[in-house]
Design a protein around this motif. Structure first.
Motif, mmCIF file in Angstrom:
data_model
loop_
_atom_site.group_PDB
_atom_site.id
_atom_site.type_symbol
_atom_site.label_atom_id
_atom_site.label_comp_id
_atom_site.label_asym_id
_atom_site.label_seq_id
_atom_site.Cartn_x
_atom_site.Cartn_y
_atom_site.Cartn_z
ATOM 1 N N SER A 1 0.844 -1.194 0.000
ATOM 2 C CA SER A 1 0.000 0.000 0.000
ATOM 3 C C SER A 1 0.881 1.247 0.000
ATOM 4 N N HIS A 2 0.586 2.165 -0.882
ATOM 5 C CA HIS A 2 1.343 3.419 -0.960
ATOM 6 C C HIS A 2 0.367 4.594 -0.937
ATOM 7 N N ARG A 3 0.405 5.349 0.139
ATOM 8 C CA ARG A 3 -0.475 6.516 0.311
ATOM 9 C C ARG A 3 -1.941 6.149 0.021
ATOM 10 N N GLY A 4 -2.337 5.041 0.608
ATOM 11 C CA GLY A 4 -3.732 4.615 0.479
ATOM 12 C C GLY A 4 -4.055 3.909 -0.812
ATOM 13 N N GLN A 5 -3.037 3.742 -1.640
ATOM 14 C CA GLN A 5 -3.268 3.114 -2.942
ATOM 15 C C GLN A 5 -2.644 1.716 -2.939
ATOM 16 N N ARG A 6 -3.400 0.720 -3.352
ATOM 17 C CA ARG A 6 -2.879 -0.644 -3.394
ATOM 18 C C ARG A 6 -1.878 -0.767 -4.531
ATOM 19 N N VAL A 7 -0.750 -1.386 -4.275
ATOM 20 C CA VAL A 7 0.280 -1.506 -5.315
ATOM 21 C C VAL A 7 0.875 -2.912 -5.304
ATOM 22 N N GLY A 8 1.378 -3.324 -6.455
ATOM 23 C CA GLY A 8 2.022 -4.632 -6.549
ATOM 24 C C GLY A 8 2.888 -4.709 -7.786
ATOM 25 N N ALA A 9 3.911 -5.569 -7.699
ATOM 26 C CA ALA A 9 4.802 -5.747 -8.848
ATOM 27 C C ALA A 9 4.054 -6.513 -9.936
ATOM 28 N N CYS A 10 4.299 -6.226 -11.235
ATOM 29 C CA CYS A 10 5.140 -5.094 -11.510
ATOM 30 C C CYS A 10 4.513 -4.123 -12.493
ATOM 31 N N THR A 11 3.198 -4.267 -12.722
ATOM 32 C CA THR A 11 2.534 -3.246 -13.528
ATOM 33 C C THR A 11 2.685 -1.891 -12.854
ATOM 34 N N ASP A 12 2.542 -1.873 -11.526
ATOM 35 C CA ASP A 12 2.661 -0.607 -10.803
ATOM 36 C C ASP A 12 4.100 -0.100 -10.769
ATOM 37 N N CYS A 13 5.082 -1.048 -10.816
ATOM 38 C CA CYS A 13 6.493 -0.597 -10.886
ATOM 39 C C CYS A 13 6.670 0.264 -12.133
ATOM 40 N N GLU B 1 11.743 12.022 -6.518
ATOM 41 C CA GLU B 1 12.548 10.852 -6.153
ATOM 42 C C GLU B 1 12.210 10.312 -4.761
ATOM 43 N N PRO B 2 11.994 11.162 -3.738
ATOM 44 C CA PRO B 2 11.611 10.606 -2.437
ATOM 45 C C PRO B 2 10.346 9.754 -2.514
ATOM 46 N N GLU B 3 9.363 10.189 -3.305
ATOM 47 C CA GLU B 3 8.137 9.389 -3.405
ATOM 48 C C GLU B 3 8.427 8.079 -4.154
ATOM 49 N N LEU B 4 9.274 8.184 -5.167
ATOM 50 C CA LEU B 4 9.651 6.962 -5.910
ATOM 51 C C LEU B 4 10.287 5.946 -4.960
ATOM 52 N N ASN B 5 11.136 6.437 -4.067
ATOM 53 C CA ASN B 5 11.792 5.540 -3.111
ATOM 54 C C ASN B 5 10.799 4.955 -2.114
ATOM 55 N N ARG B 6 9.811 5.768 -1.719
ATOM 56 C CA ARG B 6 8.822 5.239 -0.768
ATOM 57 C C ARG B 6 7.987 4.132 -1.410
ATOM 58 N N VAL B 7 7.597 4.331 -2.645
ATOM 59 C CA VAL B 7 6.773 3.293 -3.286
ATOM 60 C C VAL B 7 7.602 2.046 -3.552
ATOM 61 N N ASN B 8 8.915 2.239 -3.721
ATOM 62 C CA ASN B 8 9.807 1.092 -3.940
ATOM 63 C C ASN B 8 9.740 0.120 -2.761
ATOM 64 N N ASP B 9 9.492 0.651 -1.556
ATOM 65 C CA ASP B 9 9.370 -0.208 -0.369
ATOM 66 C C ASP B 9 8.104 -1.056 -0.395
#
Ligand code: FES
Length: 578
Positions: free
Chosen positions: A156-168, A182-190
């Motif tokens: 989950s990234h800022r309330g949004q469901r995410v998963g590899a790797c379409t979201d990547c 870039e900071p947000e990119l790094n956060r979603v990378n987690d």
């Protein structure tokens, strides 16, 4: 040992010392050194292919699965023995995982042949591992059950469901377009890979899991359970028990992966909106058994097979949702009138019998009925034309509807290095209506046919809001990719295919409705350009696996298998049904 009966268990495939009795005696002495009793050694032996590796987080649950498989084998009266083979992860394989798939298939086949086992459980998961294992098992010819590690959980990234790797890819595209920093990119990378297991969308790993189940090579319902669930462990236990039962039934892979089973798998590939890589892998698996995939017939099947599964990248959901919606049996239930129900599965029962046992459908919104599909036709369409006389494919269900009929000016990149150097050059002469063309990423050219067909949108266009363009190459794309992307152009440019003749400024026409891909240049001019260019392949390779690869790899329409690994004769062609 009685010479009149074929040896099984630990007496199988004795080492060649010129004295079978001594070889059996010696083997027993060594295995007893590991603490085995005579009772244990008298049982049927089930090999378990262990592809756990620190370089393969998609197989990060392997140890737990192996324990569960062993439990199933022992409950059924067998003796489990796990052994390692190559493991391949998409992100940890240079130059590309596809370069190593055939090596893994050879490793799998030869270690099944070399070591004493009566049946084998294949534990794979990440994209190339399942096809490699099915190819190897098809050639090795002993009873085999495919088990997959299962999909990862979503994050989950800022309330949004995410998963590899379409979201990547989506977040990377947003970053390139300047929409996130870039900071947000790094956060979603987690958050993109929230657990061990395979990619959480209908990418190649999920596709091949579904294909293996549709082929009958996996226990029913085995494709979708997430990697970290109790369901996944129960499937592992059952796979072990099933492998033991297959020995008495002599249920070898060629009795399961028949032309009817392959047709079922092709139908499922279309209906799940599966990865384009699934077609290459199925072609390679079928090729081991002397069965050809007829691309024109596959395209006709596609016109009669809607996409039913609402998963990314064709739809909106993730593998966890697919599992909760009933997994592949829910799809098979919808496709039932279009399937060969007589095809055998690893359980010894037919697909029809297994479907009867799955229970009734229930309300859910992931697997659609054929009366309200996600996409009216199958996910993959086969194109032909003077640019692709041996065929090309497009995942139409993940393409932009507005670009499926398109004519534009070619902007050509000669190879992946050229692309990397120029794609983001502010001086690049390119507009949104152009067609991006990438050469030299085919089976021979790259080598290994990397997933570089997902040509990035030039940064300057991305920053203007351009999200998609028509893109062509002789490479592949990840099953998680979206866009109007034509891949598998055959023959490839590196061996003198017509793609090699394309120049910046040429006009190219794509018509998915007509299934055509055309270079609007005369045949004579194309021939003259190809003659002048010759083969673009550089220096011949002198040694090692690369030499073997380059001298033996076939084109996409033969599954990119090595020519010497395919069956000697072709005895059938599929699909026969539209
Ligand atoms: Fe392993 Fe996606 S990287 S399945």
């Amino acid at each position: 040992m009685d010479d009149s009966t074929p040896a099984g268990g630990f007496d199988k495939g004795l080492t060649s010392y010129g004295d079978a009795g001594f070889a059996a005696f010696l083997r027993k002495a060594f295995i007893k050194g590991a603490g085995y009793s005579d009772d244990a050694l008298s049982r049927p032996v089930i090999g378990i292919v262990n592809t756990g590796s620190g370089y393969n987080p998609c197989h990060g649950n392997s140890a737990t699965l192996i324990e569960a498989v062993k439990r199933g084998i022992m409950l059924a009266g067998g003796l489990p023995v796990d052994f390692p083979t190559i493991s391949i992860h998409e992100s940890f394989a240079h130059p590309t995982s596809m370069y190593l798939r055939n090596l893994m298939s050879m490793d799998t086949e030869e270690m099944i042949r070399a070591q004493p086992m009566d049946a084998v459980v294949l534990i794979g998961g990440c994209d190339k591992t399942v096809p490699a294992q099915l190819m190897g098992a098809a050639s090795a010819g002993i009873p085999a059950v495919q088990l997959v590690t299962g999909p990862m959980l979503t994050g989950s990234h800022r309330g949004q469901r995410v998963g590899a790797c379409t979201d990547c890819r989506r977040f990377w595209g947003n970053f390139r377009a300047g929409e996130i920093d870039e900071p947000e990119l790094n956060r979603v990378n987690d958050q993109l890979v929230a657990s061990v297991g395979t990619c959480s969308v209908m990418g190649t790993a999920s596709t091949m899991a579904c294909v293996a189940e549709a082929l009958g090579m996996m226990v029913p319902g085995g494709a979708s359970a997430p990697a970290v669930t109790a369901d996944r462990l129960r499937l592992a236990e059952k796979s072990g028990a099933v492998a033991v039962a297959m020995i008495a039934q002599k249920l070898t892979p060629e009795k399961i992966m028949t032309p009817h089973a392959l047709e079922n798998a092709l139908r499922v590939l279309l209906a799940i909106g599966g990865s384009t890589n699934g077609l290459i892998h199925l072609t390679a698996i079928a090729g081991r058994l002397g069965i050809a995939i007829d691309l024109a017939a596959f395209d006709r099947m596609g016109r009669a097979t809607p996409v039913l599964v609402d998963l990314k990248p064709s739809g909106a959901h993730y593998m966890e949702d697919f599992h909760r919606a009933g997994g592949l049996p829910a799809v098979l239930r919808e496709l039932r009138p279009l399937l060969h129900l007589d095809a055998l599965t690893v359980t010894g029962r037919t697909l029809g019998e297994e479907l009867d046992a799955t229970g009734p459908a229930f309300a859910q919104d992931i697997v659609r009925g054929r009366d309200r599909p996600i996409y009216a036709e199958g996910g993959v369409a086969v194109l032909r034309g003077n640019l692709a006389p041996g065929g090309a494919i497009i995942k139409q269900s993940a393409a932009s509807a507005t670009l499926l009929e398109h004519e534009g000016r070619a902007v050509v990149f000669e190879n992946a290095g050229d692309l990397a150097r120029r794609i983001d050059d502010p001086a690049l002469d390119v507009t949104a209506g152009d067609v991006l063309v990438l050469k030299c990423i085919g089976p021979v050219g790259a080598p290994g046919m990397p997933e570089a067909g997902y040509i990035p949108i030039p940064k300057k266009l991305g920053r203007q809001g351009v999200k998609d363009m028509v893109r062509l190459s002789d490479g592949r794309i990840s099953g998680t990719a979206m866009g109007t992307i034509v891949v598998h152009i055959t023959p490839e440019s590196a061996i003198g295919g017509p793609l090699a003749a394309v120049r910046t400024g040429d006009r190219i026409r794509l018509s998915v409705a007509n299934r055509s891909l055309s270079l609007l240049v005369s045949d004579a001019e194309i021939a003259a350009r190809l003659a002048a260019a010759g083969s673009t392949r550089a220096n011949p390779v002198e040694r090692g696996y690369r030499k073997l690869f380059l001298s033996s790899v076939t084109q996409a329409d033969q599954g990119c298998d090595f020519d010497f690994l395919r069956a000697v004769a072709t005895t059938a062609s599929v699909p026969q049904s539209p």
